[in-house]
Every structure is written in structure tokens, then in C-alpha cells.
Enzyme design. Structure first.
Site, PDB file in Angstrom:
ATOM      1  N   ASP A  94       0.770  -1.307   0.045  1.00 49.75           N
ATOM      2  CA  ASP A  94       0.067  -0.096  -0.010  1.00 49.75           C
ATOM      3  C   ASP A  94       1.075   1.311  -0.053  1.00 49.75           C
ATOM      4  OD1 ASP A  94       0.475   0.565   2.778  1.00 49.75           O
ATOM      5  OD2 ASP A  94      -1.187  -0.127   3.680  1.00 49.75           O
ATOM      6  N   GLU A 137      -5.805   2.478  -0.896  1.00 46.37           N
ATOM      7  CA  GLU A 137      -4.496   2.443  -1.546  1.00 46.37           C
ATOM      8  C   GLU A 137      -3.945   1.167  -1.149  1.00 46.37           C
ATOM      9  OE1 GLU A 137      -4.106   3.815   2.851  1.00 46.37           O
ATOM     10  OE2 GLU A 137      -5.542   3.744   1.486  1.00 46.37           O
TER      11      GLU A 137
END
Length: 219
Positions: A94, A137
């Protein structure tokens, strides 16, 4: 609520959806209208069905396969690995401090960063590997026929690519990094959920020990 409806709208198995679409075609062919009208309606229905099916498995922002697609693909890959004992490494990464980007530069900037990193991932990993955006994300990568030591080279290459990406948004150069966790299948892993959880632990170790790094999980 809308998200829940969208998520549940495609819980019907694909073969049943295909059968429904085929039956609609057959019904339209029985209508007492000119043949060209029938074909135009069928064409439109086929387009809408194909588009809806595509969107149900694709993240519209990045063009990557989405969480639903990951769940389906990974379930099959996990069973294949259990049966044939081939190497399989699961990766989770991420974007570091992504909330800071959204809060300070706005969500359009965040969307731009997501697309830039998605493209970097597609250009770094092999065509036989699949990159998924599974939410926010957070991304997953399925590395087939790859053990954990082999995975380190492309993972570090990707991490360094992002580190030096320095995307420019509205004249502002941004420094973006990713944290990466990876785990290799072994016979002690009994479920795909356990596999994902162990990979998640590796990611959190990367984030909790400085970020912008790759952590290879151990059994």
C-alpha cells in the site's frame, strides 16, 4: 447502502448470468418486429451486459482487476497450488501516508497517484503476474511459479521505481513510497484466508518498522 447493493448485485454465479442474458436474447428474437430492430436491441443488451460484467471485476479508476476479481482468481490459484505443490507467492502493498496526500493535496491528486503507481506496477511485474487494487490504497499481487527469494528482486525493483517516481501534480512534485509484504505458500497454510492474513502481517511489519521497505514473511 449503495455500495452494498452494488456489491451484492453480482453475487449470482457467472454461468447463471450468462444463461439469463442468452434467454433474454431468445425472447427478443420472438418479438413481432422487423429483424433489424431485433438485432439492434440484442446488440445494445449485449453491450450493456458486457460492460456491466467488465465493471463488476474491474477497478474503474486504475483499470486493474478489483477485489471481487482477486477473490475469484486467488481461490482458484490457491487450490491449484495445493494440488500441484507449485510455488506461489502472495504480495500485498500500500501507499505510505496516503491519507496525507488526500488531506493536503485533495482526492483528485490521490486518484492521480493511484493511477501512476498502478502503471508502475504493471510495467514492473511479469505479464503472468496479476496486480489487483483491492481497496483504497491497498493492492495485491499474485506471483505464480515464484518462491519468496525469487520474489524479492521484482518487489525491490518496484519499490525503488515508486520511490524515484516523483509524480508532478499541478506543478507540485510529490515524493511517494510504498510498503510491501510478501508470503510464500507452504503446506501449513490450510486456507486462502490464512494465506492472505500472513501476507498482511508481513505488510504491517514493513509499515511498522519504517515504511518504504519490503518484508518477506516467514512461516
Amino acid at each position: 447502502m449503495v455500495e452494498d447493493l452494488q456489491e451484492n448485485a453480482f453475487d449470482i454465479p457467472e454461468d447463471i448470468l450468462d444463461s439469463i442474458q442468452h434467454n433474454i436474447e431468445n425472447i427478443i428474437r420472438t418479438f413481432d418486429v422487423p429483424e433489424e430492430n431485433k438485432m439492434e436491441v440484442i446488440k445494445q443488451i449485449n453491450y450493456m451486459y458486457s460492460r456491466t460484467k467488465y465493471l463488476s471485476y474491474t477497478d474503474e479508476l486504475t483499470g486493474l482487476p478489483n477485489r471481487r476479481c482477486f477473490d475469484n482468481d486467488f481461490a482458484k490459484e490457491f487450490l491449484r497450488t495445493q494440488r500441484y505443490k507449485n510455488n506461489l507467492t502472495l504480495v500485498m502493498f500500500d501507499i505510505d501516508h496516503f491519507k496525507f496526500v488526500n488531506d493536503n493535496y485533495g482526492h483528485p491528486c490521490g486518484d492521480y497517484i493511484l493511477k501512476e503507481i498502478s502503471q508502475a506496477a504493471l510495467q514492473t511485474f511479469r505479464q503472468t503476474d496479476t496486480v489487483y487494487r483491492v481497496g483504497g490504497e491497498e493492492f495485491m499481487v499474485v506471483l505464480t511459479e515464484t518462491d519468496i527469494s525469487q520474489a524479492l528482486v521484482p518487489l525491490e525493483r518496484f519499490r525503488k521505481t515508486v520511490e524515484t517516481l516523483n509524480p508532478v501534480y499541478n506543478g507540485q512534485t510529490l515524493h511517494v513510497t510504498v510498503s510491501i509484504g510478501a508470503f510464500q505458500y507452504n503446506p501449513n497454510i490450510k486456507t486462502k484466508e490464512d494465506f492472505v492474513q500472513k501476507t498482511d502481517v508481513a505488510l504491517y511489519e514493513a509499515k511498522n518498522t519504517g515504511r518504504n521497505k519490503t518484508v518477506l514473511g516467514i512461516s
